[in-house]
Design a protein around this motif. Structure first.
Motif, PDB file in Angstrom:
ATOM      1  N   VAL A 112       0.842  -1.206   0.000  1.00  0.00           N
ATOM      2  CA  VAL A 112       0.000   0.000   0.000  1.00  0.00           C
ATOM      3  C   VAL A 112       0.869   1.244   0.000  1.00  0.00           C
ATOM      4  O   VAL A 112       0.600   2.228  -0.705  1.00  0.00           O
ATOM      5  CB  VAL A 112      -0.951  -0.014   1.209  1.00  0.00           C
ATOM      6  CG1 VAL A 112      -1.749   1.280   1.281  1.00  0.00           C
ATOM      7  CG2 VAL A 112      -1.904  -1.206   1.122  1.00  0.00           C
ATOM      8  N   GLY A 113       1.940   1.221   0.793  1.00  0.00           N
ATOM      9  CA  GLY A 113       2.855   2.357   0.810  1.00  0.00           C
ATOM     10  C   GLY A 113       3.532   2.577  -0.528  1.00  0.00           C
ATOM     11  O   GLY A 113       3.744   3.729  -0.940  1.00  0.00           O
ATOM     12  N   ARG A 114       3.869   1.503  -1.234  1.00  0.00           N
ATOM     13  CA  ARG A 114       4.474   1.638  -2.558  1.00  0.00           C
ATOM     14  C   ARG A 114       3.489   2.267  -3.541  1.00  0.00           C
ATOM     15  O   ARG A 114       3.872   3.127  -4.351  1.00  0.00           O
ATOM     16  CB  ARG A 114       4.929   0.274  -3.064  1.00  0.00           C
ATOM     17  CG  ARG A 114       6.026  -0.382  -2.261  1.00  0.00           C
ATOM     18  CD  ARG A 114       7.358   0.312  -2.470  1.00  0.00           C
ATOM     19  NE  ARG A 114       8.438  -0.427  -1.842  1.00  0.00           N
ATOM     20  CZ  ARG A 114       8.840  -0.276  -0.586  1.00  0.00           C
ATOM     21  NH1 ARG A 114       8.217   0.617   0.181  1.00  0.00           N
ATOM     22  NH2 ARG A 114       9.827  -0.980  -0.083  1.00  0.00           N
ATOM     23  N   ILE A 115       2.229   1.845  -3.482  1.00  0.00           N
ATOM     24  CA  ILE A 115       1.222   2.428  -4.371  1.00  0.00           C
ATOM     25  C   ILE A 115       1.018   3.897  -4.048  1.00  0.00           C
ATOM     26  O   ILE A 115       0.885   4.741  -4.948  1.00  0.00           O
ATOM     27  CB  ILE A 115      -0.093   1.637  -4.261  1.00  0.00           C
ATOM     28  CG1 ILE A 115       0.103   0.219  -4.793  1.00  0.00           C
ATOM     29  CG2 ILE A 115      -1.216   2.333  -5.006  1.00  0.00           C
ATOM     30  CD1 ILE A 115      -1.101  -0.672  -4.625  1.00  0.00           C
ATOM     31  N   LEU A 116       0.993   4.219  -2.768  1.00  0.00           N
ATOM     32  CA  LEU A 116       0.861   5.615  -2.368  1.00  0.00           C
ATOM     33  C   LEU A 116       2.039   6.440  -2.883  1.00  0.00           C
ATOM     34  O   LEU A 116       1.868   7.577  -3.337  1.00  0.00           O
ATOM     35  CB  LEU A 116       0.761   5.704  -0.848  1.00  0.00           C
ATOM     36  CG  LEU A 116       0.611   7.096  -0.241  1.00  0.00           C
ATOM     37  CD1 LEU A 116      -0.629   7.802  -0.787  1.00  0.00           C
ATOM     38  CD2 LEU A 116       0.543   7.009   1.273  1.00  0.00           C
ATOM     39  N   GLY A 117       3.240   5.873  -2.830  1.00  0.00           N
ATOM     40  CA  GLY A 117       4.403   6.574  -3.357  1.00  0.00           C
ATOM     41  C   GLY A 117       4.298   6.811  -4.855  1.00  0.00           C
ATOM     42  O   GLY A 117       4.671   7.882  -5.353  1.00  0.00           O
ATOM     43  N   VAL A 118       3.795   5.818  -5.596  1.00  0.00           N
ATOM     44  CA  VAL A 118       3.582   5.984  -7.041  1.00  0.00           C
ATOM     45  C   VAL A 118       2.617   7.139  -7.297  1.00  0.00           C
ATOM     46  O   VAL A 118       2.863   8.012  -8.146  1.00  0.00           O
ATOM     47  CB  VAL A 118       3.054   4.677  -7.652  1.00  0.00           C
ATOM     48  CG1 VAL A 118       2.537   4.913  -9.074  1.00  0.00           C
ATOM     49  CG2 VAL A 118       4.142   3.615  -7.670  1.00  0.00           C
ATOM     50  N   LEU A 119       1.526   7.167  -6.542  1.00  0.00           N
ATOM     51  CA  LEU A 119       0.529   8.224  -6.745  1.00  0.00           C
ATOM     52  C   LEU A 119       1.100   9.593  -6.404  1.00  0.00           C
ATOM     53  O   LEU A 119       0.869  10.572  -7.134  1.00  0.00           O
ATOM     54  CB  LEU A 119      -0.699   7.923  -5.893  1.00  0.00           C
ATOM     55  CG  LEU A 119      -1.831   8.953  -5.944  1.00  0.00           C
ATOM     56  CD1 LEU A 119      -2.333   9.136  -7.366  1.00  0.00           C
ATOM     57  CD2 LEU A 119      -2.974   8.550  -5.020  1.00  0.00           C
ATOM     58  N   LEU A 120       1.861   9.701  -5.330  1.00  0.00           N
ATOM     59  CA  LEU A 120       2.421  10.997  -4.944  1.00  0.00           C
ATOM     60  C   LEU A 120       3.407  11.513  -5.990  1.00  0.00           C
ATOM     61  O   LEU A 120       3.447  12.713  -6.282  1.00  0.00           O
ATOM     62  CB  LEU A 120       3.107  10.883  -3.584  1.00  0.00           C
ATOM     63  CG  LEU A 120       2.174  10.731  -2.379  1.00  0.00           C
ATOM     64  CD1 LEU A 120       2.973  10.394  -1.130  1.00  0.00           C
ATOM     65  CD2 LEU A 120       1.364  11.995  -2.160  1.00  0.00           C
TER      66      LEU A 120
END
Length: 343
Positions: A112-120
């Protein structure tokens, strides 16, 4: 919860040999003590009129208790609006993922943190294009809220982000300057969805959660293949009441007690064949406007609301992140509008 918790825990353990996670059981049991004087209270006394009042302790639950989660929602909204977010425009971004990927996210906070990083990173690029006067090292400011269930208490992990609609940068010896994004609208936000789809699928392939052929097939699905990125909600700099409402929406608890009721003329709630109606905010695909659940079915859905114990409820990102180079409060723009930074 009081009448059926032990049955629910026993059936869950019999089903897979492990039962519900310990923090979920702890939250259920703490909820049964919330607001009850017998489990502890504070004694309040007015020095002027000598009037006294007893205040029962709360459970401080993070999932089940509608009182504690609603109070936390209100506290977070007031804190962020009054003490964290300066007088700059704010935009809400919401990311939903296809059902094919959601099971991987339920118990993998790192993913989830990796996906959040992609979005940011994608949002920073979009803000950089919309604020061409900002220097290359300009930073965004964002607060994220992870939602694990949908409005019908169904498993639906999706992200809400409150993003300052521009970039911050240090200019010589002056405080941080805010470079407002211009030209971002709902259509421009939707145009970012294919990029999010491409990078998230590439992440899943790299982590060997998807076969490259599966990812290629998902790219051929109609539209954006279940990926949805919305950025149509924007709050102006001086609309602090609107900002607080937006944060309350992002930080809202997944379970609303006022939408739950027992139909008239049914058996007592202590019986396992009792039914409960949970009113929905929008009709389902089959036209239903409420869910009819047994007490055990309701407990099963409530058990999915709990985040893992170490998970933060609203992490800060960018200029407000704990290790951000531009974080010091003396350099951050004031909460009251002043100067050309907010023009």
């Amino acid at each position: 919860v009081q009448h059926h918790l032990e049955t629910f825990l026993a059936e869950a353990e019999q089903y897979d040999g492990h039962g519900v996670p310990r923090w979920v059981e702890h939250d259920f049991r703490r909820y049964l003590t919330c607001g009850i004087l017998a489990h502890g209270f504070a004694r309040l006394r007015c020095d002027d009129c000598a009037q006294e009042r007893l205040l029962a302790f709360s459970c401080k639950g993070r999932g089940v208790c509608p009182s504690c989660t609603t109070r936390r929602m209100a506290e977070v909204a007031v804190h962020l609006a009054d003490r964290v977010i300066p007088y700059v425009p704010v935009r809400q971004w919401v990311l939903s993922l296809p059902k094919r990927l959601r099971p991987f996210l339920a118990h993998d906070p790192v993913l989830v943190g990796r996906i959040l990083g992609v979005l940011l990173r994608i949002l920073r690029g979009a803000l950089r294009d919309a604020a061409p006067d900002a220097p290359p090292d300009a930073a965004l400011g964002a607060i994220s809220f992870l939602h694990r269930v949908g409005s019908s208490l169904n498993p639906h992990l999706h992200l809400h982000l409150v993003v300052l609609d521009g970039l911050f940068a240090r200019e010589t010896e002056a405080p941080l300057a805010f470079h407002r994004a211009r030209g971002l609208d709902a259509d421009a936000a939707r145009a970012l969805t294919p990029l999010v789809q491409h990078r998230v699928l590439r992440l899943f392939v790299r982590r060997r959660l998807l076969d490259p052929h599966e990812a290629a097939d998902m790219r051929t699905w109609r539209g954006t293949g279940g990926f949805s990125l919305d950025g149509s909600v924007r709050v102006e700099a001086h609309d602090r009441a609107g900002l607080e409402r937006l944060i309350r929406y992002c930080a809202r608890p997944p379970f609303a007690l006022h939408r739950l009721r027992a139909p008239a003329g049914q058996p007592a709630l202590r019986r396992p064949d009792a039914r409960l109606l949970y009113r929905l905010t929008r009709p389902l695909a089959d036209g239903r406007t409420s869910l009819s659940l047994t007490p055990l079915e309701l407990l099963q859905r409530l058990a999915r609301l709990h985040p893992p114990p170490p998970a933060h409820r609203h992490p800060y990102h960018g200029v407000r992140a704990p290790n951000a180079r531009l974080r010091p409060l003396r350099e951050f723009p004031p909460l009251r509008p002043s100067g050309a930074c907010f023009s």
